[in-house]
Enzyme design. Structure first.
Site, PDB file in Angstrom:
ATOM      1  CE  LYS A 173     -18.489-118.625  75.634  1.00 54.56           C
ATOM      2  NZ  LYS A 173     -18.556-117.174  75.948  1.00 54.56           N
ATOM      3  CD  GLU A 230     -12.856-125.766  78.119  1.00 53.39           C
ATOM      4  OE1 GLU A 230     -13.227-124.572  78.127  1.00 53.39           O
ATOM      5  OE2 GLU A 230     -13.059-126.538  77.166  1.00 53.39           O
ATOM      6  CB  SER A 241     -21.074-111.553  72.144  1.00 50.68           C
ATOM      7  OG  SER A 241     -20.400-110.762  73.101  1.00 50.68           O
TER       8      SER A 241
HETATM    9  C1  LIG Z   1     -17.386-116.319  75.862  1.00 50.94           C
HETATM   10  C2  LIG Z   1     -17.800-114.986  75.425  1.00 50.94           C
HETATM   11  C3  LIG Z   1     -17.052-114.248  74.471  1.00 50.94           C
HETATM   12  C4  LIG Z   1     -15.728-114.705  73.917  1.00 50.94           C
HETATM   13  O1  LIG Z   1     -15.667-115.925  73.273  1.00 50.94           O
HETATM   14  P1  LIG Z   1     -15.483-116.073  71.691  1.00 50.94           P
HETATM   15  O2  LIG Z   1     -15.374-117.541  71.480  1.00 50.94           O
HETATM   16  O3  LIG Z   1     -14.239-115.352  71.283  1.00 50.94           O
HETATM   17  O4  LIG Z   1     -16.689-115.494  71.071  1.00 50.94           O
HETATM   18  C5  LIG Z   1     -17.548-113.019  74.064  1.00 50.94           C
HETATM   19  N1  LIG Z   1     -18.704-112.513  74.559  1.00 50.94           N
HETATM   20  C6  LIG Z   1     -19.440-113.191  75.471  1.00 50.94           C
HETATM   21  C7  LIG Z   1     -20.716-112.569  75.983  1.00 50.94           C
HETATM   22  C8  LIG Z   1     -19.029-114.442  75.929  1.00 50.94           C
HETATM   23  O5  LIG Z   1     -19.772-115.096  76.846  1.00 50.94           O
END
Ligand SMILES: *Cc1c(COP(=O)(O)O)cnc(C)c1O
Length: 391
Positions: A85, A107, A374
């Site tokens: 993020k 948010e 992610s």
């Molecule tokens: C917020 C988040 C997501 C999902 O958000 P996308 O905008 O679809 O990428 C996926 N994995 C993690 C670790 C997150 O914090």
């Protein structure tokens, strides 16, 4: 993007008239500042020295053996803050500063995006106000504490069901009253144009790095890339540089929840249909009358009833394969990643891992697969402990 702000039929700007000039100002600001060498240099330097980029591309030897193909993990869990993020938050905070704004609003649901926003806000010298559903504030105690320590003002949202979709509506409303001084730092590839384009551009650093790293390690591009998602930002970030290369298979894994009953799931591509949510036409979970239905999954970062316009379009075209994993498969995937590689993935990330584990027949022995890893699972400790040791 086919025409301004549209991905096929998806996207657009379905907002209150007051916001139209604000979105235009943002689009012009983005087009002006983002390509400037000074902007790019500041962004790249912050991503490197503050964020920790490039994140490694890790060959997961043991995990590969358990699936039966060559699997690399793109380690976004190692980015400062523990997920992808921050890429987007830093980009937009720099943009807000370049546009002479003094304050960020946003948010957050799980708190990951709120945390990234206050980090980026502080780095760029901007005040940060975060809208958060009252239910989410109760559920995400530790991230609320972190955001407070970093100096964010947190505004509880009591409207609707007191969850993310209500917080987004309240933040859009707030923005109409303060846009002269304030930038709305959208957290995913959702919302009215130009947000989806801005977020996907700032996240595409992930895919650019994957390209370079996999070429260096394997001498070829990957055969497939998998990413979990809801709005689509980590997936599009990883996919973008590969979309025109049709030989590379792209998989998007959403939250299946408990089962494929619309009351128990977040599998929007399976259960939703096109509709308008938060200023854009996209795939949305809704009832027969078009009322938005809340999604359900144990992974709070995937718990959003809409899919951003670009990922909606790519899945509809068949360029990206939309898939899902159920909660129990996801918990199992966490356990296997812990055991094989000593890594604790975020519940969101574990959806992509679960898909590989459940569909090994789709991936050939010699194929090179990249999973966009992610985020890390520290934020999910309570949920994981309850699932494994209390049920
Ligand atoms: C917020 C988040 C997501 C999902 O958000 P996308 O905008 O679809 O990428 C996926 N994995 C993690 C670790 C997150 O914090």
């Amino acid at each position: 993007m086919l025409s301004k702000g549209r991905y096929g039929k998806y996207g657009g700007q379905y907002v209150n008239e007051i916001l139209m000039p604000v979105l235009l100002e943002l689009e012009e600001g983005f087009n002006k500042h983002c390509p400037m060498p000074s902007f790019q240099e500041e962004f790249t330097t912050l991503l490197r020295d503050y964020g920790g980029r490039p994140t490694p591309l890790y060959y997961a030897n043991n995990f590969s053996k358990s699936v039966g193909c060559k699997i690399y993990l793109k380690r976004e869990d190692l980015l400062c803050g523990g997920s992808h993020k921050l890429n987007n938050a830093l980009g937009q905070a720099l943009l807000a500063k370049a546009m002479k704004k003094s304050r960020l609003i946003t948010e957050t649901a799980a708190g990951q995006h709120g945390l990234a926003t206050v980090m980026a806000g502080n780095v760029c010298g901007l005040e940060t106000d975060i809208f958060m559903g009252v239910k989410d504030i109760e559920r995400q105690v530790s991230n609320v504490k972190r955001m407070k320590l970093l100096g964010a003002n947190i505004t509880p949202v009591t409207s609707g069901s007191g969850i993310l979709k209500d917080a987004v509506s309240d933040t859009l409303r707030e923005w109409t009253t303060c846009s002269r001084t304030t930038h709305y730092l959208m957290g995913s590839t959702v919302g009215p144009h130009p947000f989806p384009e801005i977020v996907s551009t700032f996240q595409s650093v992930i895919g650019e790095e994957i390209k370079e790293q996999v070429l260096a390690k394997e001498g070829k591009l990957p055969d497939a890339i998998l990413a979990c998602g809801s709005g689509g930002s980590n997936a599009l970030g990883a996919f973008r540089p590969f979309i025109n290369n049709k030989n590379i298979r792209l998989y998007f894994i959403e939250g299946g929840g408990e089962n494929l009953n619309a009351d128990n799931s977040a599998a929007v591509f399976k259960l939703g249909r096109p509709g308008i949510l938060h200023g854009a036409l996209m795939q949305v979970l809704q009832d027969e009358d078009g009322q938005i239905k809340p999604s359900r999954t144990r992974a709070s970062g995937l718990n959003y009833p809409g899919r951003g316009p670009e990922i909606s379009f790519l899945c509809e075209m068949g360029r990206v394969k939309s898939c899902y994993a159920f909660d129990n498969e996801v918990f199992n995937a966490v356990k296997i990643m812990c055991k094989t590689e000593g890594l604790l993935p975020a519940l969101e990330t574990a959806h992509a891992i679960a898909y590989l584990l459940n569909h090994p027949e789709e991936f050939g022995e010699e194929e090179v697969i990249v999973v966009n890893y992610s985020g890390r699972g520290d934020k999910d400790l309570e949920t994981l402990m309850r699932y494994f040791y209390e049920s």
